[in-house]
Scaffold this motif. Sequence first.
Motif, PDB file in Angstrom:
ATOM      1  N   SER A  22      37.819 -57.494  48.228  1.00 19.52           N
ATOM      2  CA  SER A  22      36.824 -56.427  48.078  1.00 19.52           C
ATOM      3  C   SER A  22      36.911 -55.386  49.189  1.00 19.52           C
ATOM      4  CB  SER A  22      35.411 -57.004  48.014  1.00 19.52           C
ATOM      5  OG  SER A  22      35.091 -57.730  49.165  1.00 19.52           O
ATOM      6  N   MET A  23      37.295 -55.793  50.401  1.00 14.06           N
ATOM      7  CA  MET A  23      37.436 -54.809  51.481  1.00 14.06           C
ATOM      8  C   MET A  23      38.627 -53.884  51.218  1.00 14.06           C
ATOM      9  SD  MET A  23      34.889 -55.153  53.491  1.00 14.06           S
ATOM     10  CE  MET A  23      35.422 -54.100  54.854  1.00 14.06           C
ATOM     11  N   SER A  24      39.699 -54.442  50.660  1.00 16.53           N
ATOM     12  CA  SER A  24      40.849 -53.607  50.293  1.00 16.53           C
ATOM     13  C   SER A  24      40.476 -52.665  49.158  1.00 16.53           C
ATOM     14  CB  SER A  24      42.034 -54.486  49.867  1.00 16.53           C
ATOM     15  OG  SER A  24      42.499 -55.267  50.945  1.00 16.53           O
ATOM     16  N   ALA A  25      39.724 -53.184  48.183  1.00 16.31           N
ATOM     17  CA  ALA A  25      39.280 -52.345  47.070  1.00 16.31           C
ATOM     18  C   ALA A  25      38.367 -51.218  47.564  1.00 16.31           C
ATOM     19  CB  ALA A  25      38.552 -53.199  46.035  1.00 16.31           C
ATOM     20  N   LEU A  26      37.486 -51.540  48.504  1.00 15.10           N
ATOM     21  CA  LEU A  26      36.590 -50.531  49.060  1.00 15.10           C
ATOM     22  C   LEU A  26      37.386 -49.446  49.773  1.00 15.10           C
ATOM     23  CD1 LEU A  26      33.717 -49.568  49.746  1.00 15.10           C
ATOM     24  CD2 LEU A  26      33.757 -51.094  51.733  1.00 15.10           C
ATOM     25  N   ASP A  27      38.365 -49.859  50.556  1.00 10.16           N
ATOM     26  CA  ASP A  27      39.198 -48.906  51.283  1.00 10.16           C
ATOM     27  C   ASP A  27      40.002 -48.035  50.318  1.00 10.16           C
ATOM     28  OD1 ASP A  27      40.309 -48.191  54.083  1.00 10.16           O
ATOM     29  OD2 ASP A  27      42.122 -48.527  52.899  1.00 10.16           O
ATOM     30  N   PHE A  28      40.477 -48.632  49.248  1.00  8.20           N
ATOM     31  CA  PHE A  28      41.256 -47.922  48.242  1.00  8.20           C
ATOM     32  C   PHE A  28      40.388 -46.922  47.463  1.00  8.20           C
ATOM     33  CE2 PHE A  28      42.421 -48.034  43.651  1.00  8.20           C
ATOM     34  CZ  PHE A  28      43.592 -47.304  43.705  1.00  8.20           C
ATOM     35  N   LEU A  29      39.230 -47.376  47.002  1.00  6.82           N
ATOM     36  CA  LEU A  29      38.386 -46.557  46.126  1.00  6.82           C
ATOM     37  C   LEU A  29      37.684 -45.412  46.846  1.00  6.82           C
ATOM     38  CD1 LEU A  29      36.791 -49.423  43.992  1.00  6.82           C
ATOM     39  CD2 LEU A  29      38.438 -47.705  43.180  1.00  6.82           C
ATOM     40  N   ARG A  30      37.338 -45.610  48.110  1.00  6.85           N
ATOM     41  CA  ARG A  30      36.583 -44.579  48.831  1.00  6.85           C
ATOM     42  C   ARG A  30      37.393 -43.295  49.004  1.00  6.85           C
ATOM     43  NH1 ARG A  30      38.142 -43.493  53.947  1.00  6.85           N
ATOM     44  NH2 ARG A  30      39.468 -45.008  55.031  1.00  6.85           N
ATOM     45  N   ARG A  31      38.688 -43.370  48.831  1.00  5.01           N
ATOM     46  CA  ARG A  31      39.547 -42.196  49.037  1.00  5.01           C
ATOM     47  C   ARG A  31      39.409 -41.173  47.904  1.00  5.01           C
ATOM     48  NH1 ARG A  31      43.820 -43.999  52.834  1.00  5.01           N
ATOM     49  NH2 ARG A  31      43.112 -46.059  53.549  1.00  5.01           N
ATOM     50  N   ASN A  32      39.008 -41.640  46.702  1.00  6.04           N
ATOM     51  CA  ASN A  32      38.907 -40.725  45.567  1.00  6.04           C
ATOM     52  C   ASN A  32      37.584 -40.810  44.825  1.00  6.04           C
ATOM     53  OD1 ASN A  32      41.670 -39.537  45.516  1.00  6.04           O
ATOM     54  ND2 ASN A  32      42.265 -41.671  45.262  1.00  6.04           N
ATOM     55  N   GLU A 101      20.786 -46.630  38.754  1.00  2.00           N
ATOM     56  CA  GLU A 101      21.335 -46.064  37.521  1.00  2.00           C
ATOM     57  C   GLU A 101      22.832 -45.795  37.668  1.00  2.00           C
ATOM     58  OE1 GLU A 101      18.865 -42.664  36.703  1.00  2.00           O
ATOM     59  OE2 GLU A 101      17.351 -43.888  35.735  1.00  2.00           O
ATOM     60  N   LEU A 102      23.519 -46.776  38.240  1.00  2.00           N
ATOM     61  CA  LEU A 102      24.962 -46.692  38.449  1.00  2.00           C
ATOM     62  C   LEU A 102      25.607 -48.022  38.052  1.00  2.00           C
ATOM     63  CD1 LEU A 102      25.121 -45.018  41.993  1.00  2.00           C
ATOM     64  CD2 LEU A 102      25.774 -43.940  39.828  1.00  2.00           C
ATOM     65  N   PRO A 103      26.847 -47.985  37.562  1.00  2.00           N
ATOM     66  CA  PRO A 103      27.551 -49.234  37.268  1.00  2.00           C
ATOM     67  C   PRO A 103      27.974 -49.911  38.568  1.00  2.00           C
ATOM     68  CG  PRO A 103      29.023 -47.367  36.945  1.00  2.00           C
ATOM     69  CD  PRO A 103      27.654 -46.797  37.212  1.00  2.00           C
ATOM     70  N   VAL A 104      28.153 -51.216  38.504  1.00  2.00           N
ATOM     71  CA  VAL A 104      28.627 -51.976  39.655  1.00  2.00           C
ATOM     72  C   VAL A 104      30.045 -52.452  39.369  1.00  2.00           C
ATOM     73  CG1 VAL A 104      28.295 -54.009  41.103  1.00  2.00           C
ATOM     74  CG2 VAL A 104      26.310 -52.717  40.306  1.00  2.00           C
ATOM     75  N   VAL A 105      30.961 -52.095  40.247  1.00  2.00           N
ATOM     76  CA  VAL A 105      32.356 -52.522  40.126  1.00  2.00           C
ATOM     77  C   VAL A 105      32.549 -53.813  40.919  1.00  2.00           C
ATOM     78  CG1 VAL A 105      34.744 -51.953  40.766  1.00  2.00           C
ATOM     79  CG2 VAL A 105      33.252 -50.189  39.791  1.00  2.00           C
ATOM     80  N   THR A 106      33.196 -54.803  40.308  1.00  2.00           N
ATOM     81  CA  THR A 106      33.539 -56.023  41.034  1.00  2.00           C
ATOM     82  C   THR A 106      35.052 -56.086  41.194  1.00  2.00           C
ATOM     83  OG1 THR A 106      33.763 -57.450  39.083  1.00  2.00           O
ATOM     84  CG2 THR A 106      31.541 -57.198  40.042  1.00  2.00           C
ATOM     85  N   CYS A 107      35.498 -56.965  42.077  1.00  2.00           N
ATOM     86  CA  CYS A 107      36.917 -56.983  42.442  1.00  2.00           C
ATOM     87  C   CYS A 107      37.684 -58.164  41.854  1.00  2.00           C
ATOM     88  CB  CYS A 107      37.050 -56.972  43.963  1.00  2.00           C
ATOM     89  SG  CYS A 107      36.248 -55.547  44.706  1.00  2.00           S
ATOM     90  N   THR A 145      47.213 -58.170  41.443  1.00  2.00           N
ATOM     91  CA  THR A 145      47.241 -59.507  42.035  1.00  2.00           C
ATOM     92  C   THR A 145      46.619 -59.495  43.431  1.00  2.00           C
ATOM     93  OG1 THR A 145      49.424 -59.166  43.033  1.00  2.00           O
ATOM     94  CG2 THR A 145      49.367 -60.088  40.800  1.00  2.00           C
ATOM     95  N   LYS A 146      46.220 -60.650  43.869  1.00  2.00           N
ATOM     96  CA  LYS A 146      45.637 -60.782  45.205  1.00  2.00           C
ATOM     97  C   LYS A 146      46.633 -60.360  46.280  1.00  2.00           C
ATOM     98  CE  LYS A 146      43.242 -64.057  48.239  1.00  2.00           C
ATOM     99  NZ  LYS A 146      41.899 -63.500  48.146  1.00  2.00           N
ATOM    100  N   SER A 147      47.920 -60.650  46.054  1.00  2.00           N
ATOM    101  CA  SER A 147      48.941 -60.302  47.044  1.00  2.00           C
ATOM    102  C   SER A 147      49.016 -58.794  47.269  1.00  2.00           C
ATOM    103  CB  SER A 147      50.316 -60.833  46.610  1.00  2.00           C
ATOM    104  OG  SER A 147      50.724 -60.245  45.382  1.00  2.00           O
ATOM    105  N   VAL A 148      48.725 -58.007  46.234  1.00  2.26           N
ATOM    106  CA  VAL A 148      48.729 -56.543  46.369  1.00  2.26           C
ATOM    107  C   VAL A 148      47.586 -56.098  47.270  1.00  2.26           C
ATOM    108  CG1 VAL A 148      48.386 -54.377  45.116  1.00  2.26           C
ATOM    109  CG2 VAL A 148      49.919 -56.118  44.199  1.00  2.26           C
ATOM    110  N   PHE A 149      46.417 -56.710  47.092  1.00  2.00           N
ATOM    111  CA  PHE A 149      45.280 -56.396  47.962  1.00  2.00           C
ATOM    112  C   PHE A 149      45.609 -56.770  49.409  1.00  2.00           C
ATOM    113  CE2 PHE A 149      42.334 -56.680  44.145  1.00  2.00           C
ATOM    114  CZ  PHE A 149      42.008 -55.340  44.169  1.00  2.00           C
ATOM    115  N   ARG A 150      46.289 -57.901  49.578  1.00  2.00           N
ATOM    116  CA  ARG A 150      46.646 -58.330  50.931  1.00  2.00           C
ATOM    117  C   ARG A 150      47.601 -57.332  51.587  1.00  2.00           C
ATOM    118  NH1 ARG A 150      45.698 -62.679  53.715  1.00  2.00           N
ATOM    119  NH2 ARG A 150      44.846 -63.788  51.895  1.00  2.00           N
TER     120      ARG A 150
END
Length: 213
Positions: A22-32, A101-107, A145-150
């Motif tokens: 989730s920290m990798s996803a957060l770092d990735f998503l916050r850019r756009n 009133e927003l969707p929640v994204v999970t990882c 895959t998890k390895s990509v997040f890593r």
Amino acid sequence: MIKIQGKLPRKFILACSGGIDSMSALDFLRRNHEVIALYVNHGTVQSNTMQDCVVNYCQKNNLDVIVKTIGNKELPEKKSQEEHWRDERYRIIDAVSEKYELPVVTCHHLDDCIETWVWSAMHGTPKIIPWNRRNTVVRPFRLTTKSVFRKWAERHKVPYVEDSSNSEMRYTRNYIRHVCIPHVKHVNPGIEKMIAKKVLKSGPLPEASSNEK
């Protein structure tokens, strides 16, 4: 490559545990995207450490963060700790989604899909983690895959906390992950591709993906 299934809105809430996914996803998503992080504290010492990781990262990167605590500590009869915490997390997620009133994204990622399929198959009903849930939760990372997040975390020096409970075999999910899955991959080395095909059939086709590898 971090892959996104479907089209994400400009603004949403990301359920962030403080772990590497989730920290990798957060770092990735916050850019756009305009991302609000949501951390659910389980009331343990480990949870406090992971909460600090999420909050500190958000403060450093000028991101809004919502912190909620699981208030119902009473374990219902005939329910495992895993089930109870999962149900309480989703109760909080639904409430937060409704309030903002927003969707929640999970990882949830491809490794999670494999584990869930194997676990459910053992009970006679193999299933794939769905792309969305009640129009509240969206799971766009099911092909990553998890390895990509890593690799993302290593490349971008993303802070995260290894949850010590992930190695405790008293939790069924961990037993499936650490004991069963290696044997499954020995019997069927192509299970990752097989589950990925099922994932594609169960949700929207990938409409966007990062250029990072």
